[in-house]
Design an enzyme around this catalytic site. Structure first.
Site, PDB file in Angstrom:
ATOM      1  N   LYS A 126       0.866  -1.188   0.000  1.00 51.61           N
ATOM      2  CA  LYS A 126       0.000   0.000   0.000  1.00 51.61           C
ATOM      3  C   LYS A 126       0.897   1.231   0.000  1.00 51.61           C
ATOM      4  CE  LYS A 126      -4.362   1.311   0.241  1.00 51.61           C
ATOM      5  NZ  LYS A 126      -5.559   0.687  -0.361  1.00 51.61           N
ATOM      6  N   ASP A 166      -7.008   4.542  -4.746  1.00 53.82           N
ATOM      7  CA  ASP A 166      -7.631   4.424  -3.423  1.00 53.82           C
ATOM      8  C   ASP A 166      -8.258   5.803  -3.173  1.00 53.82           C
ATOM      9  OD1 ASP A 166      -7.920   2.656  -0.938  1.00 53.82           O
ATOM     10  OD2 ASP A 166      -7.124   4.454  -0.027  1.00 53.82           O
TER      11      ASP A 166
HETATM   12  P1  NDP Z   1     -13.132   7.993  -2.894  1.00 55.97           P
HETATM   13  O1  NDP Z   1     -12.062   8.989  -2.642  1.00 55.97           O
HETATM   14  O2  NDP Z   1     -13.657   7.832  -4.262  1.00 55.97           O
HETATM   15  O3  NDP Z   1     -14.387   8.279  -1.928  1.00 55.97           O
HETATM   16  C1  NDP Z   1     -14.249   8.325  -0.556  1.00 55.97           C
HETATM   17  C2  NDP Z   1     -15.586   8.760   0.036  1.00 55.97           C
HETATM   18  O4  NDP Z   1     -15.488   8.690   1.446  1.00 55.97           O
HETATM   19  C3  NDP Z   1     -15.950  10.189  -0.303  1.00 55.97           C
HETATM   20  O5  NDP Z   1     -17.337  10.312  -0.331  1.00 55.97           O
HETATM   21  C4  NDP Z   1     -15.359  10.957   0.886  1.00 55.97           C
HETATM   22  O6  NDP Z   1     -16.001  12.204   1.126  1.00 55.97           O
HETATM   23  C5  NDP Z   1     -15.634   9.999   2.013  1.00 55.97           C
HETATM   24  N1  NDP Z   1     -14.605  10.172   3.072  1.00 55.97           N
HETATM   25  C6  NDP Z   1     -13.258  10.085   2.932  1.00 55.97           C
HETATM   26  N2  NDP Z   1     -12.640  10.326   4.107  1.00 55.97           N
HETATM   27  C7  NDP Z   1     -13.620  10.594   4.982  1.00 55.97           C
HETATM   28  C8  NDP Z   1     -13.638  10.912   6.351  1.00 55.97           C
HETATM   29  N3  NDP Z   1     -12.506  11.013   7.058  1.00 55.97           N
HETATM   30  N4  NDP Z   1     -14.861  11.082   6.943  1.00 55.97           N
HETATM   31  C9  NDP Z   1     -16.014  10.948   6.235  1.00 55.97           C
HETATM   32  N5  NDP Z   1     -16.054  10.652   4.928  1.00 55.97           N
HETATM   33  C10 NDP Z   1     -14.888  10.476   4.318  1.00 55.97           C
HETATM   34  O7  NDP Z   1     -12.572   6.600  -2.313  1.00 55.97           O
HETATM   35  P2  NDP Z   1     -13.046   5.125  -2.645  1.00 55.97           P
HETATM   36  O8  NDP Z   1     -14.520   5.100  -2.835  1.00 55.97           O
HETATM   37  O9  NDP Z   1     -12.150   4.582  -3.666  1.00 55.97           O
HETATM   38  O10 NDP Z   1     -12.666   4.365  -1.269  1.00 55.97           O
HETATM   39  C11 NDP Z   1     -13.552   4.303  -0.163  1.00 55.97           C
HETATM   40  C12 NDP Z   1     -13.068   3.219   0.771  1.00 55.97           C
HETATM   41  O11 NDP Z   1     -13.029   1.962   0.087  1.00 55.97           O
HETATM   42  C13 NDP Z   1     -11.664   3.383   1.362  1.00 55.97           C
HETATM   43  O12 NDP Z   1     -11.604   2.830   2.646  1.00 55.97           O
HETATM   44  C14 NDP Z   1     -10.815   2.562   0.416  1.00 55.97           C
HETATM   45  O13 NDP Z   1      -9.601   2.158   1.033  1.00 55.97           O
HETATM   46  C15 NDP Z   1     -11.729   1.394   0.181  1.00 55.97           C
HETATM   47  N6  NDP Z   1     -11.466   0.620  -1.016  1.00 55.97           N
HETATM   48  C16 NDP Z   1     -11.483   1.185  -2.258  1.00 55.97           C
HETATM   49  C17 NDP Z   1     -11.249   0.416  -3.367  1.00 55.97           C
HETATM   50  C18 NDP Z   1     -11.378   0.970  -4.747  1.00 55.97           C
HETATM   51  O14 NDP Z   1     -11.294   0.183  -5.687  1.00 55.97           O
HETATM   52  N7  NDP Z   1     -11.594   2.250  -4.939  1.00 55.97           N
HETATM   53  C19 NDP Z   1     -10.907  -1.013  -3.250  1.00 55.97           C
HETATM   54  C20 NDP Z   1     -11.015  -1.536  -1.916  1.00 55.97           C
HETATM   55  C21 NDP Z   1     -11.250  -0.718  -0.849  1.00 55.97           C
HETATM   56  P3  NDP Z   1     -15.318  13.565   0.570  1.00 55.97           P
HETATM   57  O15 NDP Z   1     -15.509  13.521  -0.910  1.00 55.97           O
HETATM   58  O16 NDP Z   1     -16.033  14.656   1.263  1.00 55.97           O
HETATM   59  O17 NDP Z   1     -13.867  13.460   0.978  1.00 55.97           O
END
Ligand code: NDP
Length: 444
Positions: A126, A166
């Protein structure tokens, strides 16, 4: 003291100020206790757990770049190459101000078992940076990505370490990083996944994590005599995972009534409008406050709150530790039947235990969100073959992988007498393959 407790203590002592890493190690080792105890003498002699909790290698580096005002900014970059027993390191790059070494290590550690669960030949790693792409111009994001890759390219390669997206690293960032890698190394290879379709990306990679989450949720419910169709669902987040989880849930006949971002959340009693959500988040890169302009019937609330809504299924898809014990109590009192993690470690340990004790089916992120990395591995296969598969081909392989993951963890849980405990099942199923490979390869 038992070997497991000894190692947990050692990890806390040797890695101070890394609470997320401690939490991940604790969660995994606690559930492996039964397997470790059955092999304690051999594992101790081989220092197996010490080797498992210590990354093979970790890099921390300076990332200087120039902002639009001509000011030099300096961020910190990280890549942790945790375990390569079953394949090249594989795991995303997180760009978020909260990133530090402990968070990258927790994610890298979890990734080892997740990647193993997919059944594909990928090790765990990572990386990322405390850079925040939010509010930056495209040129600033490019300047950061180029500087980041100028250093990172020394440590990665199609057969050694293949990063992906991510939080904060989407198609735009991957494109800039891929361009810089190619420019410096002079090779056109599948060094990153999540690439655009015009330069080696895989169809269905964008949708994979969210779709995969729903495939495993559907299979788990089916095996417990339930049907996902007709269920009401709360989703948190509104990024890549949340958007495609919402879309697939609706395709399967469920109704998703919430999404959120870091400032607030939306309740839409008629079901989230995915087209509107995509426009707000993927095109305009705007806040969820805009959602009401598309759906006057919906409500927008500041702060946290998606878990207060009465639903059958909760899918946390935002970030770590976003579902705590109070949220778990509310969900249980509202009659939730399943919690499946789209994000990495979104549920605190206390909340997980509470949900399980109250009979809620709980599928941990390392299994439930493995569709993303599994499809990344399918992207690597396509790059190696120099071929592209159709959307249907990738999607059907993804579905097969997720269904298979569920049955593997279900069987592992049963084998050790933890029927229905999918946390234990996922950790054991992931661990057994990695240990087998580590043992076969000697003390390295
Ligand atoms: P994105 O950046 O596309 O979206 C993240 C979302 O979570 C946004 O809506 C963001 O809001 C919100 N968010 C982020 N940090 C916080 C916080 N501290 N408090 C509240 N809301 C928060 O990321 P992904 O959708 O790609 O990833 C989401 C999760 O899934 C993570 O844990 C990631 O590690 C996991 N994941 C992702 C994969 C992928 O293929 N993308 C694969 C496997 C796991 P805002 O826009 O306001 O920041």
């Amino acid at each position: 003291m038992s070997y497991v407790d000894e190692i947990i203590e050692q990890v806390i002592k040797q890695n101070p100020a890394e609470p997320e890493f401690h939490q991940a190690v604790k969660e995994v080792l606690e559930s492996l206790r039964v397997v470790v105890e059955a092999n304690e003498e051999k594992f101790r002699k081989d220092a197996l757990l010490e080797r498992l909790v210590n990354p093979e290698r970790q890099f921390k580096f300076r990332v200087p770049w120039v902002d639009d005002k001509g000011q030099v900014q300096v961020n910190t970059g990280y890549r942790v190459q945790f375990n390569s027993a079953i394949g090249p390191y594989k795991g995303g790059l997180r760009l978020h101000p909260s990133v530090n070494l402990g968070i990258i290590k927790f994610l890298g550690f979890e990734q080892i078992f997740k990647n193993s669960l997919t059944g594909l030949p990928i090790g765990g790693g990572k990386g990322g940076s405390d850079f925040d792409p939010k509010g930056k111009s495209d040129r600033e994001v490019m300047a950061f990505c180029q500087s980041f890759m100028t250093e990172l390219c020394k440590y990665i390669g199609a057969d050694t370490d293949v990063p992906a997206g991510d939080i904060g690293t989407g198609a735009r960032e991957i494109g800039f990083m891929f361009g810089q890698y190619k420019r410096i190394r002079g090779v056109y290879e599948g060094v990153l996944t999540g690439k655009g379709l015009s330069y080696g990306g895989s169809l269905a990679r964008t949708e994979a994590t969210g779709y995969g989450l729903l495939y495993i949720t559907e299979e788990m419910l089916k095996c417990n005599g339930q049907d996902i169709a007709g269920k009401t669902v709360a989703v948190s987040g509104s990024g890549n995972v949340a958007i495609y989880a919402t879309q697939k849930a609706q395709q399967l006949g469920a109704k998703v009534v919430t999404v959120s971002d870091s400032t607030g959340w939306v309740y839409d009693p008629d079901g989230i409008d995915v087209t509107a959500l995509k426009e707000i988040k993927e095109v305009k890169r705007a806040r969820l406050t805009e959602y009401k302009n598309y759906r006057p019937n919906s409500e927008y609330h500041e702060g946290k709150g998606v878990w207060s809504v009465k639903v059958d299924i909760a899918l946390p898809c935002a970030t770590q530790n976003e579902l705590d014990i109070e949220d778990a109590k509310t969900l249980v009192s509202n009659g939730v039947i399943a919690v499946c993690e789209g994000a990495n470690m979104p549920t605190t340990l206390e909340a997980t235990e509470y949900l399980q004790k109250n009979g809620v089916y709980f599928v941990p992120g390392k299994a439930a969100n493995a569709g993303g990395v599994a499809t990344s591995a399918l992207e690597m296969s396509q790059n190696s073959e120099r071929l592209s598969w159709s959307f249907e081909e990738v999607d059907s392989k993804l579905k097969g992988i997720m269904v298979n993951i569920f049955h593997n963890l279900d069987s592992a849980a049963k084998k050790y007498g933890f029927d229905g405990n999918y946390v234990v099942g996922a950790n054991i199923a992931g661990f057994e393959k990695v240990v087998d490979a580590m043992n076969a390869q000697g003390i390295v």
